[in-house]
Write an enzyme that holds these catalytic residues in place. Sequence first.
Site, PDB file in Angstrom:
ATOM      1  CD  GLU A  63      -3.156   1.074   1.944  1.00 49.79           C
ATOM      2  OE1 GLU A  63      -3.918   2.057   1.960  1.00 49.79           O
ATOM      3  OE2 GLU A  63      -3.381   0.032   2.571  1.00 49.79           O
ATOM      4  N   GLY A  83      -6.421   5.138  -0.319  1.00 50.93           N
ATOM      5  CA  GLY A  83      -6.665   3.742  -0.638  1.00 50.93           C
ATOM      6  C   GLY A  83      -8.065   3.375  -0.172  1.00 50.93           C
ATOM      7  N   GLY A 109      -8.377   5.983 -13.914  1.00 51.93           N
ATOM      8  CA  GLY A 109      -9.611   6.715 -14.135  1.00 51.93           C
ATOM      9  C   GLY A 109      -9.538   8.081 -13.483  1.00 51.93           C
TER      10      GLY A 109
END
Length: 139
Positions: A63, A83, A109
């Site tokens: 992460e 996240g 995106g």
Amino acid sequence: MQEYKEKILQVCNSVRKNTLMETLDIEYTDVGENFLVARMPVVPKVYQPDGILHGGATVALAESVASAASFVFLDAAKVSVRGIEIAANHVKSIREGYVYATASLLHKGRTTQLWQIRVANEADELISMCKLTTIAIAK
């Protein structure tokens, strides 16, 4: 290009102070057109009780590198990145050395991004395969 690469790594490593990345000794080591790499030493502080790398430490590495990559590859001046989901498949254990996590952008995106994070040992053997979904929120 080398100077630009070094600048990105310098910035990524400079924000580690007083964070989980500093605690786990995570260091950003390489960056390219669509990837960022970080490494973490496999030492007792990241072990589970039986002396192998803890899956939670692996996920923290994954992460961390993908989140940092979000700031590198998205317009961090305009968006905050968070996240929203992480998944990991741990396929091999490791007791010593380093693990290297490479975050690659699978989908960019306007709102959500999908990152693949390959975690490997020093011999480039797969340790874990992770996936992180991030969201970009306008500032």
